[in-house]
Motif scaffolding. Structure first.
Motif, mmCIF file in Angstrom:
data_model
loop_
_atom_site.group_PDB
_atom_site.id
_atom_site.type_symbol
_atom_site.label_atom_id
_atom_site.label_comp_id
_atom_site.label_asym_id
_atom_site.label_seq_id
_atom_site.Cartn_x
_atom_site.Cartn_y
_atom_site.Cartn_z
ATOM 1 N N PHE A 67 0.835 -1.198 0.000
ATOM 2 C CA PHE A 67 0.000 0.000 0.000
ATOM 3 C C PHE A 67 0.872 1.252 0.000
ATOM 4 N N THR A 68 1.982 1.207 0.729
ATOM 5 C CA THR A 68 2.913 2.339 0.735
ATOM 6 C C THR A 68 3.482 2.567 -0.653
ATOM 7 N N HIS A 69 3.832 1.476 -1.337
ATOM 8 C CA HIS A 69 4.366 1.590 -2.697
ATOM 9 C C HIS A 69 3.318 2.157 -3.646
ATOM 10 N N LEU A 70 2.071 1.712 -3.510
ATOM 11 C CA LEU A 70 1.003 2.229 -4.360
ATOM 12 C C LEU A 70 0.840 3.732 -4.162
ATOM 13 N N THR A 71 0.899 4.171 -2.917
ATOM 14 C CA THR A 71 0.783 5.601 -2.624
ATOM 15 C C THR A 71 1.898 6.382 -3.305
ATOM 16 N N LYS A 72 3.128 5.894 -3.183
ATOM 17 C CA LYS A 72 4.264 6.575 -3.806
ATOM 18 C C LYS A 72 4.150 6.559 -5.322
ATOM 19 N N MET A 73 3.705 5.435 -5.869
ATOM 20 C CA MET A 73 3.617 5.291 -7.319
ATOM 21 C C MET A 73 2.582 6.246 -7.914
ATOM 22 N N LYS A 74 1.437 6.388 -7.248
ATOM 23 C CA LYS A 74 0.371 7.236 -7.778
ATOM 24 C C LYS A 74 0.604 8.719 -7.506
ATOM 25 N N LEU A 75 1.259 9.042 -6.391
ATOM 26 C CA LEU A 75 1.413 10.445 -6.021
ATOM 27 C C LEU A 75 2.799 10.995 -6.329
ATOM 28 N N GLY A 76 3.825 10.129 -6.274
ATOM 29 C CA GLY A 76 5.179 10.605 -6.506
ATOM 30 C C GLY A 76 5.560 11.692 -5.520
ATOM 31 N N THR A 77 6.306 12.665 -6.002
ATOM 32 C CA THR A 77 6.703 13.780 -5.137
ATOM 33 C C THR A 77 5.720 14.945 -5.230
ATOM 34 N N SER A 92 -0.120 -7.076 -6.782
ATOM 35 C CA SER A 92 -1.277 -7.672 -6.101
ATOM 36 C C SER A 92 -1.667 -6.910 -4.837
ATOM 37 N N LEU A 93 -0.861 -5.898 -4.476
ATOM 38 C CA LEU A 93 -1.094 -5.112 -3.257
ATOM 39 C C LEU A 93 -1.182 -6.015 -2.030
ATOM 40 N N THR A 94 -0.234 -6.948 -1.955
ATOM 41 C CA THR A 94 -0.147 -7.855 -0.812
ATOM 42 C C THR A 94 1.309 -7.936 -0.371
ATOM 43 N N ASP A 95 1.541 -8.687 0.684
ATOM 44 C CA ASP A 95 2.900 -9.035 1.108
ATOM 45 C C ASP A 95 3.058 -10.552 1.073
ATOM 46 N N THR A 96 2.498 -11.168 0.039
ATOM 47 C CA THR A 96 2.473 -12.627 -0.083
ATOM 48 C C THR A 96 3.838 -13.203 -0.422
ATOM 49 N N PHE A 97 4.618 -12.496 -1.245
ATOM 50 C CA PHE A 97 5.854 -13.050 -1.795
ATOM 51 C C PHE A 97 7.062 -12.605 -0.977
ATOM 52 N N HIS A 98 7.958 -13.571 -0.726
ATOM 53 C CA HIS A 98 9.121 -13.310 0.120
ATOM 54 C C HIS A 98 10.382 -13.817 -0.575
ATOM 55 N N PHE A 99 11.348 -12.939 -0.720
ATOM 56 C CA PHE A 99 12.648 -13.324 -1.266
ATOM 57 C C PHE A 99 13.441 -14.039 -0.183
ATOM 58 N N VAL A 100 13.976 -15.215 -0.530
ATOM 59 C CA VAL A 100 14.790 -15.996 0.410
ATOM 60 C C VAL A 100 16.123 -16.279 -0.264
ATOM 61 N N LEU A 101 17.200 -15.975 0.430
ATOM 62 C CA LEU A 101 18.531 -16.093 -0.164
ATOM 63 C C LEU A 101 18.995 -17.540 -0.268
ATOM 64 N N GLU A 102 18.761 -18.334 0.768
ATOM 65 C CA GLU A 102 19.244 -19.714 0.801
ATOM 66 C C GLU A 102 18.090 -20.691 0.616
ATOM 67 N N ASP A 103 18.274 -21.680 -0.288
ATOM 68 C CA ASP A 103 17.176 -22.609 -0.543
ATOM 69 C C ASP A 103 16.876 -23.504 0.660
ATOM 70 N N GLU A 104 17.858 -23.710 1.558
ATOM 71 C CA GLU A 104 17.592 -24.522 2.750
ATOM 72 C C GLU A 104 16.491 -23.899 3.615
ATOM 73 N N GLU A 105 16.451 -22.584 3.664
ATOM 74 C CA GLU A 105 15.400 -21.908 4.429
ATOM 75 C C GLU A 105 14.034 -22.141 3.790
ATOM 76 N N VAL A 106 14.002 -22.167 2.458
ATOM 77 C CA VAL A 106 12.755 -22.455 1.749
ATOM 78 C C VAL A 106 12.292 -23.873 2.071
ATOM 79 N N HIS A 107 13.237 -24.833 2.059
ATOM 80 C CA HIS A 107 12.887 -26.226 2.366
ATOM 81 C C HIS A 107 12.223 -26.325 3.734
ATOM 82 N N GLU A 108 12.781 -25.614 4.691
ATOM 83 C CA GLU A 108 12.324 -25.722 6.074
ATOM 84 C C GLU A 108 10.951 -25.083 6.286
ATOM 85 N N LYS A 109 10.717 -23.923 5.679
ATOM 86 C CA LYS A 109 9.521 -23.140 5.999
ATOM 87 C C LYS A 109 8.318 -23.440 5.108
ATOM 88 N N SER A 110 8.510 -24.168 4.027
ATOM 89 C CA SER A 110 7.423 -24.395 3.072
ATOM 90 C C SER A 110 6.569 -25.594 3.451
#
Length: 556
Positions: free
Chosen positions: A215-225, A384-402
């Motif tokens: 939502f913060t990104h949407l606000t910045k994108m539509k209004l800018g400076t 999608s205006l969500t926080d659904t997607f998460h970048f994970v650096l190490e695949d072992e963390e993905v294995h554990e949390k999925s």
């Protein structure tokens, strides 16, 4: 159709209507007498008759034309439109011609008696079930002033005690004036007279709420400076407030609340009101009001705003999905998961976006040289205006949390490393997916503790005559297809078959969706074989047993 039009006009004339112009007629409902002391005058506009249903404008009630004040507060199925700065200049249209069709039976008599039935229902308060479609007390308005709200914000407002009034900051586009000048960012938007503002321009409003990065990104994108801020007044009305028109709502608010205490010395205010609408459903409306309205003066200016909420849709894939590899296939899987309202998606891919990916990857060229997984996660959250997607650096963390893994890595060495080393003995389901050149043969294998492993699948291909024949036929098709060409930089180029890649991605997401709802799979592997110019693939599905030639013994 000309005959149908002539018949319509003749029937309405017989019912006492008269022409205003060639495309509209006015008349009294009922033609004689009244309905428990009530009669109305209407204008029927039939310029596109019979293809489009006629528009029925309410002109007067018992000869009273000041409808903004005179419409009974309990009347329903009456739409109000107002695009001016004056709440008394609304136009009202009767909603009585539902399910219209260009049918000869939809004639002048039909229109007259449907309007009469509408009047009788409003006077008696008893509605025919077929006519009582969902409606609103005050319908949403088209406006160039748009207030965007997260659905969670409206949910919190519903929980507020009734007759609550409070204020908060709202960021919005700087105003342009009728004179052509542009408002300065140094002043608040409240500091300008409403009649100065040019409402032919579009203005976006965002409340200052903490609703996550998207939502913060949407606000910045539509209004800018080029933005300013105003104080937004918020009102939660009790359910016993009765009104039908916008004007009646305005007067009801002013007489029963203490808005003026929040108004200070500003010249205009955006106002958001939540109230109990038709059949007790929560409704909301927003408008900009002049200082004269808040001061209780008889003449004041208001401008309706368009209210848009950012929906919180129900979760469709109720899983934490680990996505290993987000190239051409993986990025499409991620995109579809963003449209499916997935609980959570963890993305891991060490690769960066290169020129060979452009046009076949969800990311735009602006991300060249940057991490695919990091920027794909951010882009899909923004879209999608969500926080659904998460970048994970190490695949072992993905294995554990999925809850389930989807492996679409394109590099065979990385694929084998995952299959036979890192994920050997993994106890959660894994969807392995890969495709041949030109998407001729697409393969999905699902492994879990109750199935064989990938080696078992490879062995099954050799021992199952039908599966082996399919793969042999696919090999011939692959060999006959256009080969990869390399440019001077060594980048590979092939004819695009993205429609087949997207199809493949939809199948992976369909499997995830099915597993989310049923906690099981309908098969353990599926092959899609496409002849080079085919539009429907041949499909082969099966179950994956531990193969006698494999040493895994079901232990993965």
């Amino acid at each position: 159709m000309d005959n149908q039009r002539s018949l319509l006009e003749a029937e309405l004339l017989k019912l006492g209507f008269s022409f205003i112009n060639k495309d509209s007629m006015t008349g009294r409902i009922p033609q004689h007498g009244d309905v428990q002391g009530t009669f109305i005058n209407v204008e029927v506009v039939f310029d596109d008759f019979p293809i489009i249903q006629p528009r029925v404008r309410l002109v007067s009630i018992n000869a009273q034309e000041e409808l903004y004040n005179y419409v009974p507060q309990t009347w329903r199925h009456l739409d109000e439109f107002n695009n001016s700065l004056n709440a008394t200049q609304s136009t009202f249209y009767i909603c009585a011609l539902h399910n219209w069709s260009a049918n000869p039976a939809r004639n002048g008599n039909f229109i007259y008696y449907r309007i009469l039935s509408w009047l009788e229902s409003n006077v008696s308060g008893v509605w025919n079930e077929d006519e009582d479609l969902p409606t609103r007390r005050i319908i949403p308005q088209f406006s160039n002033a748009i207030l965007y709200l997260p659905e969670s914000f409206l949910d919190h407002l519903k929980e507020e005690e009734t007759k609550t009034i409070f204020s908060m900051d709202v960021s919005h586009t700087t105003y342009t004036f009728i004179s052509g000048a542009v408002a300065t960012k140094k002043k608040k938007g409240n500091e300008y007279d409403l009649e100065q503002i040019k409402f032919e321009k579009r203005y976006f409003f965002f409340p200052s709420v903490h609703e996550g990065n998207a939502f913060t990104h949407l606000t910045k994108m539509k209004l800018g400076t080029e933005r300013t801020s105003s104080k937004l007044l918020i009102v939660r009305l009790p359910g016993n407030y009765v009104f039908k028109t916008f004007y009646q709502l305005l007067i009801s608010i002013r007489m029963n609340t203490e808005l003026l205490k929040l108004a200070d010395k500003s010249r205009n205010f955006p106002v958001l009101v939540m109230f109990k609408g038709d059949r007790g459903r929560d409704e909301a409306i927003a408008f900009l009001a002049s200082k004269e309205y808040l001061q209780g003066k008889s003449e004041f200016l208001v401008k309706l705003m368009k209210l848009e909420s950012i929906a919180q849709r129900p979760v469709s894939v109720d899983l934490t999905v680990g996505l290993l590899g987000v190239g051409a296939l993986g990025s499409q899987v991620a995109k579809i998961l963003s449209m499916k309202e997935t609980k959570s998606v963890l993305i891991c891919d060490p690769d960066i976006l290169s020129m060979e990916n452009i046009g076949r990857h969800e990311l735009d060229p602006i991300y060249l040289g940057l991490s695919k997984s990091l920027w794909l996660a951010r882009e899909l959250n923004y879209k999608s205006l969500t926080d659904t997607f998460h970048f994970v650096l190490e695949d072992e963390e993905v294995h554990e949390k999925s809850d389930i893994l989807v492996v679409t890595v394109g590099d065979k060495q990385s694929f084998d490393k995952l299959a036979f080393k890192k994920l050997s003995g993994y106890k959660k389901p894994i969807i392995w997916a890969w495709t041949s050149p030109n998407n001729i043969l697409q393969e999905i294998v699902i492994t879990n503790p109750s199935t064989g492993c990938l080696n078992c699948y490879y062995a099954t291909i050799q021992s199952d005559p039908d599966l082996l024949a399919l793969h042999e036929q696919a090999k011939k098709e692959i060999n006959n297809a256009v080969t990869v060409e390399f440019d001077i930089c060594g980048n590979p180029h092939t004819t695009s078959h993205m429609e087949k890649m997207i199809f493949f991605a939809t199948q992976i997401v369909s499997i995830l969706n099915y597993y989310s709802k049923n906690k099981r799979f309908r098969f353990d592997y599926v092959n899609y074989y496409w002849e080079i110019d085919e539009i429907i693939p041949y499909t082969k599905v099966g179950y994956l047993e531990t193969h006698h030639a494999c040493t895994c013994k079901g232990d993965r």
